[in-house]
Design a protein around this motif. Sequence first.
Motif, mmCIF file in Angstrom:
data_model
loop_
_atom_site.group_PDB
_atom_site.id
_atom_site.type_symbol
_atom_site.label_atom_id
_atom_site.label_comp_id
_atom_site.label_asym_id
_atom_site.label_seq_id
_atom_site.Cartn_x
_atom_site.Cartn_y
_atom_site.Cartn_z
ATOM 1 N N ALA A 1 1.128 -1.042 -0.207
ATOM 2 C CA ALA A 1 0.149 -0.066 -0.105
ATOM 3 C C ALA A 1 0.690 1.599 -0.048
ATOM 4 C CB ALA A 1 -0.682 0.151 1.796
ATOM 5 N N ALA A 2 2.014 1.158 -0.311
ATOM 6 C CA ALA A 2 3.666 2.029 0.341
ATOM 7 C C ALA A 2 2.837 3.362 -1.378
ATOM 8 C CB ALA A 2 4.053 1.504 0.082
ATOM 9 N N PRO A 3 3.475 4.632 -1.278
ATOM 10 C CA PRO A 3 3.500 5.248 -2.295
ATOM 11 C C PRO A 3 5.153 4.912 -3.127
ATOM 12 C CG PRO A 3 4.539 6.251 -0.329
ATOM 13 C CD PRO A 3 3.757 4.966 0.353
ATOM 14 N N SER A 4 4.920 4.861 -4.192
ATOM 15 C CA SER A 4 6.012 5.124 -4.999
ATOM 16 C C SER A 4 5.748 6.359 -6.547
ATOM 17 C CB SER A 4 6.650 3.087 -5.868
ATOM 18 O OG SER A 4 5.530 3.285 -6.172
ATOM 19 N N MET A 5 7.275 6.295 -7.213
ATOM 20 C CA MET A 5 7.585 7.416 -7.504
ATOM 21 C C MET A 5 6.214 6.667 -9.065
ATOM 22 S SD MET A 5 9.798 8.901 -9.899
ATOM 23 C CE MET A 5 10.565 9.886 -8.705
ATOM 24 N N HIS A 6 5.606 7.572 -9.768
ATOM 25 C CA HIS A 6 4.515 6.799 -10.497
ATOM 26 C C HIS A 6 3.673 5.737 -10.836
ATOM 27 C CE1 HIS A 6 6.985 10.080 -12.320
ATOM 28 N NE2 HIS A 6 7.302 9.599 -13.666
ATOM 29 N N ASN A 7 3.518 5.950 -9.117
ATOM 30 C CA ASN A 7 3.287 3.977 -8.626
ATOM 31 C C ASN A 7 3.302 2.941 -9.861
ATOM 32 O OD1 ASN A 7 1.374 1.973 -7.456
ATOM 33 N ND2 ASN A 7 -1.030 2.927 -8.323
ATOM 34 N N ALA A 8 5.012 3.392 -9.387
ATOM 35 C CA ALA A 8 5.544 1.531 -10.400
ATOM 36 C C ALA A 8 5.418 0.718 -9.534
ATOM 37 C CB ALA A 8 6.878 2.777 -10.630
ATOM 38 N N GLN A 9 5.511 0.904 -8.580
ATOM 39 C CA GLN A 9 5.440 -0.398 -7.387
ATOM 40 C C GLN A 9 6.582 -1.466 -7.471
ATOM 41 O OE1 GLN A 9 1.527 -2.713 -7.630
ATOM 42 N NE2 GLN A 9 0.401 -0.313 -8.996
ATOM 43 N N PRO A 10 7.984 -0.843 -7.367
ATOM 44 C CA PRO A 10 9.368 -1.343 -8.230
ATOM 45 C C PRO A 10 9.987 -2.175 -6.491
ATOM 46 C CG PRO A 10 9.746 0.660 -6.901
ATOM 47 C CD PRO A 10 8.278 0.837 -6.588
ATOM 48 N N TRP A 11 9.013 -3.029 -6.421
ATOM 49 C CA TRP A 11 9.228 -3.762 -5.673
ATOM 50 C C TRP A 11 9.478 -5.809 -5.786
ATOM 51 C CZ3 TRP A 11 6.622 0.376 -2.905
ATOM 52 C CH2 TRP A 11 5.002 0.523 -3.322
ATOM 53 N N LYS A 12 9.832 -6.506 -5.106
ATOM 54 C CA LYS A 12 9.310 -8.162 -4.870
ATOM 55 C C LYS A 12 10.180 -8.219 -3.372
ATOM 56 C CE LYS A 12 12.589 -9.090 -8.329
ATOM 57 N NZ LYS A 12 13.351 -9.953 -9.051
#
Length: 331
Positions: A21-32
């Motif tokens: 639910a965290a924010p990320s730049m452009h909502n790219a969701q850069p996590w695994k």
Amino acid sequence: MSSTEQRATAVIPSLVEEAVAAPSMHNAQPWKFFHRSGTRRLSLYGDPERTLPVADPGRRALHIGCGAALLNLRVAAAHRGWTAVTELLPDPHDPWHLADVLLEEGPAVTDHRLADLQPAVRRRHTSRLPLSDERIPPEIWDELSAAALLEGVRLIVPGSWHAGAVMDLVHDAELFESASDAMRAEIITWTRTGRAGEGPATEGVPSYAFGPRQHGTTAPVRNFDAPQGSPGRAAAVFEERPQTALLGTAEDQPVDWLRAGQGMERVLLQATLDGLATSLISQPLEWPELRNLARDPRSRAGFVQMVFRFGYGPSGPATPRRPVAEVLEVG
């Protein structure tokens, strides 16, 4: 497998669901995330397929977004009676391996200050809407500054001249952005307007979250709209003096970016509980020549990692997130 490991294995999907639910730049969701079944260990990785080569060539914003997800995971764990013992950058040979988390169980180790933030994890949304001119009381600023310090970073509330200088940098960044075909193309890649050929609806910034067009002045939020515009998008007057704060660190290495991401999210969650609407202003930090000017030279925080906009008003709509099955691998 011990009973503790069984409980950890059972709870990890719900922790990841709140983490993302965290924010990320452009909502790219850069996590695994990777969890080895039968253990209490969870690993966080950056996703090389979700980088922003134009706006974030050094992957600073990627680390900040993943740090925010890590803070949410720690909050979710504390809410459920676990402590997420965290090691940042555990593998010097793998720069994409950002953190390892070991879950420890029991009331004696639970961080209740983190657990108290849990109701805000789902309520926190980015507001690209006009906010009121009501000023935030000093005691709330103090509370937000304390939240940042708990994560080893500093929240700087700028004086009037510094706040004006930062907003001037925001406007300069808008000019830089409009003149960069590559930057605009990258932003369009991560917007969702319903046009043919766009990416999945579970990522990016949807048109319903763009907010209104500016009217009469430059808005303190990024304009995600495509050049041809979205039909029916209203115009509005934004606040004349946005209430901003800067998040800073003493150094500017990947470990500092991860700490900044955790501090950023802790501040955002606390602000949400305090009844504030929040948004992030990263535009001037995406241009090295502007980022260096954002810092107050009298501050002990040598590097600005994020600019916040706070105020009273609508919190903004929820934006989509990928399902847990896409971001969590169990081996």
